[in-house]
Design a protein around this motif. Sequence first.
Motif, mmCIF file in Angstrom:
data_model
loop_
_atom_site.group_PDB
_atom_site.id
_atom_site.type_symbol
_atom_site.label_atom_id
_atom_site.label_comp_id
_atom_site.label_asym_id
_atom_site.label_seq_id
_atom_site.Cartn_x
_atom_site.Cartn_y
_atom_site.Cartn_z
ATOM 1 N N GLY A 335 31.080 35.828 44.230
ATOM 2 C CA GLY A 335 31.043 37.241 43.880
ATOM 3 C C GLY A 335 32.423 37.865 43.894
ATOM 4 N N ILE A 336 33.235 37.510 44.895
ATOM 5 C CA ILE A 336 34.610 38.033 44.958
ATOM 6 C C ILE A 336 35.422 37.546 43.772
ATOM 7 N N ARG A 337 35.306 36.247 43.445
ATOM 8 C CA ARG A 337 36.028 35.692 42.289
ATOM 9 C C ARG A 337 35.614 36.381 41.012
ATOM 10 N N GLY A 338 34.285 36.633 40.904
ATOM 11 C CA GLY A 338 33.790 37.298 39.694
ATOM 12 C C GLY A 338 34.309 38.710 39.583
ATOM 13 N N GLY A 339 34.364 39.442 40.720
ATOM 14 C CA GLY A 339 34.850 40.816 40.715
ATOM 15 C C GLY A 339 36.310 40.893 40.362
ATOM 16 N N ASP A 340 37.143 39.987 40.920
ATOM 17 C CA ASP A 340 38.570 39.989 40.630
ATOM 18 C C ASP A 340 38.821 39.712 39.164
ATOM 19 N N GLY A 341 38.091 38.809 38.556
ATOM 20 C CA GLY A 341 38.314 38.457 37.144
ATOM 21 C C GLY A 341 37.952 39.586 36.226
ATOM 22 N N ALA A 342 36.991 40.424 36.620
ATOM 23 C CA ALA A 342 36.557 41.498 35.747
ATOM 24 C C ALA A 342 37.434 42.726 35.884
ATOM 25 N N GLY A 343 38.233 42.847 36.987
ATOM 26 C CA GLY A 343 38.948 44.075 37.262
ATOM 27 C C GLY A 343 40.411 44.059 36.909
ATOM 28 N N ARG A 344 40.973 42.876 36.604
ATOM 29 C CA ARG A 344 42.387 42.864 36.228
ATOM 30 C C ARG A 344 42.611 41.873 35.101
ATOM 31 N N ARG A 345 43.744 42.077 34.324
ATOM 32 C CA ARG A 345 44.045 41.205 33.203
ATOM 33 C C ARG A 345 44.699 39.935 33.725
ATOM 34 N N GLY A 346 44.177 38.830 33.372
ATOM 35 C CA GLY A 346 44.754 37.557 33.771
ATOM 36 C C GLY A 346 45.876 37.159 32.844
ATOM 37 N N PRO A 347 46.661 36.179 33.212
ATOM 38 C CA PRO A 347 47.806 35.759 32.422
ATOM 39 C C PRO A 347 47.439 35.219 31.060
#
Length: 365
Positions: A335-347
């Motif tokens: 859930g934490i990994r999913g939240g981080d991926g949805a909230g910021r732009r990845g490289p």
Amino acid sequence: MALSAGTRRTVACLLVGLGALLIVAAVMIPTYTVSKLAKTPLDLEITTIATNQPGEDSLVLDAKSLTAPEGAAKIDTNVPLISQRFLTVEEPSDATEMTVQAGQTLRRIDKQGDTGLLTATVDRVTIDRKTGAPVAKDPNGSIAVTVNKDMQSIADPVQHTGLQYRFPIGTEKKTYPYFDVNARKSYDAKFIEESEINDMKVYHFQMSVPATNLWDVIQSPSNKLSLPASKWGLEGDDPVTMTRFYTDTRDLWVEPQTGTVIKGGEQIHLYYARSGDHPDVTALKSHLVFDENTIESQISVAKENIDKLSLYGRIMPIVLGVLGVAAVVGGVFLGIRGGDGAGRRGPGRGRDDAPTEQIRIQKNL
């Protein structure tokens, strides 16, 4: 293939929910399932066999010598004896109570058929399936020692007190009241020691029955006899009345987790006397102990029930608890990994990704 943020969140929720369910199951199984298992089974059928111990007294009164026209009463020595008991569960029985019936015979195996039968008893008692104690009903049992003309047993209502046939689930190192069928009352079975029988831990208990006048227990013709003095081995021919007395020392070796009696023995003494403290003529004296086959059978019964209690009381809760914690941790991490991926732009995110387009539309406005 990588999961989308929405899918990650869904899987995370499922894992956390499954983990919580497994943890609850791990907690509930010992308190609910084990309480259901920690009872005497209703399909109980147990046969026990005890024999007299070699090298010890095994004396039996020859009943025919009492009615013979001449000679004193004769006592046979070194008599081979066998005591058999067949225990079953009868009605009424339910989730909390059960009625146990035990048919027991004692016979001398050097004589055939009915001539070798010394005693026969049918005992019934309704007990609590967990504690093994008789239920609070009056009467809660019966004992039959005689038969009618059709050879059917005649049962007398008898109020049982104390344990019999088995001990409580979780037997403790303390004194328990134990019911004696012959005396029809309870005596203290005292804890003696902890020991082992064939690598199984057992608690040894011992109870003693003092000299008991059986005529006071049941007024059976064989419990009081009037015969010429010479028949009793006394001087003269005047009638002398004697009553039958009974004493016993009973040893019980109990598996404590299940309350199963692994081994049992009794040093029984029946005798005719004018006074209980002075035996005149022995009717029966022997030391009877479970044979090895009975001991092994009782060990198997105890092990089977121990395995069930261990499976549901320890193994399953540990396994389910570990799986539950692992599922919760995995779900939270996902859930934490999913939240981080949805909230910021990845490289690796390009200008045409959905979040970038939303920002561009806002700027144009």
